[in-house]
Design an enzyme around this catalytic site. Structure first.
Site, short mmCIF file in Angstrom:
data_model
loop_
_atom_site.label_atom_id
_atom_site.label_comp_id
_atom_site.label_asym_id
_atom_site.label_seq_id
_atom_site.Cartn_x
_atom_site.Cartn_y
_atom_site.Cartn_z
N LYS A 226 49.20 50.31 24.63
CA LYS A 226 49.89 50.87 25.79
C LYS A 226 51.12 50.04 26.18
O LYS A 226 51.60 50.13 27.30
CB LYS A 226 48.90 50.99 26.95
CG LYS A 226 47.72 51.93 26.65
CD LYS A 226 46.92 52.29 27.90
CE LYS A 226 45.83 53.32 27.59
NZ LYS A 226 45.14 53.79 28.82
N TYR B 254 34.17 46.81 41.16
CA TYR B 254 32.85 47.36 40.81
C TYR B 254 31.74 46.58 41.53
O TYR B 254 30.59 47.00 41.51
CB TYR B 254 32.66 47.32 39.29
CG TYR B 254 33.78 48.05 38.58
CD1 TYR B 254 33.78 49.44 38.50
CD2 TYR B 254 34.87 47.37 38.05
CE1 TYR B 254 34.83 50.12 37.90
CE2 TYR B 254 35.93 48.04 37.45
CZ TYR B 254 35.91 49.41 37.38
OH TYR B 254 36.97 50.09 36.81
N SER C 269 37.46 46.07 35.00
CA SER C 269 36.16 46.10 34.32
C SER C 269 35.86 44.83 33.53
O SER C 269 34.74 44.32 33.56
CB SER C 269 36.12 47.32 33.41
OG SER C 269 37.21 47.31 32.49
N LYS D 242 51.14 47.14 36.63
CA LYS D 242 49.96 47.31 35.78
C LYS D 242 50.29 46.79 34.40
O LYS D 242 51.22 47.26 33.74
CB LYS D 242 49.57 48.79 35.71
CG LYS D 242 48.39 49.01 34.78
CD LYS D 242 47.84 50.42 34.86
CE LYS D 242 46.68 50.59 33.91
NZ LYS D 242 46.10 51.92 33.99
N LYS E 1 47.37 44.92 38.87
CA LYS E 1 46.22 45.15 38.01
C LYS E 1 46.48 44.60 36.62
O LYS E 1 47.55 44.89 36.07
CB LYS E 1 45.97 46.66 37.93
CG LYS E 1 44.86 47.06 36.99
CD LYS E 1 44.82 48.55 36.88
CE LYS E 1 43.75 48.92 35.89
NZ LYS E 1 43.68 50.33 35.68
N ARG F 157 37.35 51.50 29.31
CA ARG F 157 37.61 52.49 28.25
C ARG F 157 36.31 52.89 27.55
O ARG F 157 36.15 54.03 27.13
CB ARG F 157 38.65 51.95 27.27
CG ARG F 157 40.02 51.78 27.94
CD ARG F 157 41.05 51.15 27.02
NE ARG F 157 42.29 50.86 27.73
CZ ARG F 157 43.30 50.15 27.23
NH1 ARG F 157 43.22 49.69 25.99
NH2 ARG F 157 44.39 49.92 27.93
N GLU G 17 59.60 46.61 39.56
CA GLU G 17 58.72 47.79 39.73
C GLU G 17 58.42 48.03 41.21
O GLU G 17 58.34 49.16 41.67
CB GLU G 17 57.40 47.58 38.96
CG GLU G 17 57.53 47.71 37.44
CD GLU G 17 57.64 49.16 36.97
OE1 GLU G 17 57.64 50.08 37.81
OE2 GLU G 17 57.74 49.38 35.74
C1 PBG Z 1 43.88 54.54 33.17
C2 PBG Z 1 43.22 53.44 33.88
C3 PBG Z 1 42.69 52.29 33.26
C4 PBG Z 1 42.04 51.59 34.27
C5 PBG Z 1 42.21 52.28 35.46
N1 PBG Z 1 42.95 53.44 35.20
C6 PBG Z 1 42.65 51.87 31.85
C7 PBG Z 1 43.87 51.79 31.05
O1 PBG Z 1 44.99 51.76 31.55
O2 PBG Z 1 43.72 51.77 29.83
C8 PBG Z 1 41.30 50.31 34.04
C9 PBG Z 1 40.32 49.90 35.07
C10 PBG Z 1 39.40 48.83 34.66
O3 PBG Z 1 39.49 48.23 33.56
O4 PBG Z 1 38.51 48.55 35.46
N2 PBG Z 1 45.11 54.96 33.50
#
Ligand code: PBG
Length: 326
Positions: free
Chosen positions: A219, A315, A276, A197, A250, A207, A235
């Site tokens: 982050k 989505y 997203s 991730k 991701k 968010r 990982e």
């Molecule tokens: C949070 C989480 C995030 C997403 C899924 N779980 C956001 C982040 O890490 O800030 C993002 C999913 C998306 O953007 O569709 N742990």
């Protein structure tokens, strides 16, 4: 006339021939539909930066999931929009057995027992700081966070989650969650690890949907550097050793090479998260009339499958299912 012994166009001549030699298929049964749940009754709020995506109150969430079942969507992933007043420094709402997610899980298990329920394990929707872990003096505490994540995973399993998906990127959380679940008797609850991730700007609309943006900082001390690919394999090794049942990459679109590398390196199923921001870009350009949104959607998802994804969180899941049905 050219003297060609092989003419690849021979097999592209008709739709039947093209179908015959088609290498990759996008199927509804590969799709996981992420859904946002909020408090209240009879509420459905469109997310401004994600047209066609909504936050649902429990009652309407149940209806949406029944529709997903009827369309053949095999799984959903749930994310909670938690009121600010319920957030604290330790994200304690994340393991409240009567919280939004456990309530949703119980309602969905009763109303739609055939669909697979996936829940996110991370503190950011619950944490006053908007981080996936506990923050102290600007530092994210790894091991203290993992303890809470284990409680969160058990609470979700108890309420009916089939698959817990740690998205937090703390070190050692997969192994700790596996042990905690097993000790609590949930040996059949699977772990979908967010293995690679990345610290990505593509999460912006998500968010917005949850009001979960970090209040300070970014982050980057836990999510991966977008420049790194070999680190994703490290990982992967750790998550495999710790007992992950499935691994995830991701975001997906800018990370197709990572999907490919993980698929080459593991025998576990590989998931891709069409996040997203990827969704928002296609929706926005389509609304402007600049691209054919449906075709770009299908081509994008197909590309993720071709790269090696066995399943895709998207989505677009319902839109694809409706399209394939018609
Ligand atoms: C949070 C989480 C995030 C997403 C899924 N779980 C956001 C982040 O890490 O800030 C993002 C999913 C998306 O953007 O569709 N742990």
């Amino acid at each position: 006339m050219l003297d060609l012994s092989y003419r690849p166009r021979r097999l592209r001549r008709t739709p039947a021939l093209r179908n015959l030699v088609e290498e990759t298929q996008l199927r509804v049964s590969d799709l996981i539909y992420p859904l946002f749940v909020m408090e209240g009754d009879n509420q459905r709020q469109e997310i401004p930066s994600m047209p066609g995506s909504y936050r649902y109150s429990l009652d309407l969430l149940v209806e949406e999931v029944k529709t997903a079942v009827s369309l053949g969507i095999p799984a959903i992933a749930l994310f909670p929009a938690v009121p600010e007043t319920q957030k604290d420094r330790h994200g304690s709402e994340s393991f409240n057995p009567d919280g939004l997610i456990p309530q949703a899980l119980r309602a969905l298990k009763a109303a739609a027992p055939e669909i697979t329920l996936i829940t996110d394990v991370a503190l950011d929707p619950y944490n006053i700081d908007g981080h996936d872990g506990i923050v102290e003096d600007g530092v994210i505490l790894n091991d203290e966070t993992v303890e809470i994540l284990c409680q969160q995973a058990i609470t979700q399993a108890e309420a009916g989650s089939d698959i817990v998906a740690p998205s937090d990127m703390m070190d050692g959380r997969v192994g700790a969650i596996r042990e905690a679940l097993d000790d609590a008797g949930y040996t059949d609850v699977a772990i979908l690890a967010y293995t690679a991730k990345y610290a990505s700007a593509y999460y912006g609309p998500f968010r917005d949907a949850l009001g979960s943006a970090p209040k300070a900082g970014d982050k980057k001390t836990y999510q991966m550097n977008p420049a790194n690919a070999r680190e994703a394999l490290l990982e992967l090794e750790l998550d495999e050793a710790e007992g992950a049942d499935m691994v995830m990459v991701k975001p997906a679109l800018a990370y197709l090479d990572i999907i490919y590398r993980l698929k080459e390196a593991t025998n576990l199923p590989v998931a891709a998260y069409n996040v997203s921001g990827e969704y928002a870009m296609i929706k926005a350009a389509a609304e402007m009339g600049w691209i054919d949104g449906q075709k770009v959607m299908l081509e994008t998802l197909l590309g993720m499958k071709r790269a090696g994804a066995d399943m895709i969180l998207t989505y677009f899941a319902k839109e694809v299912a409706l399209l394939f049905k018609s």
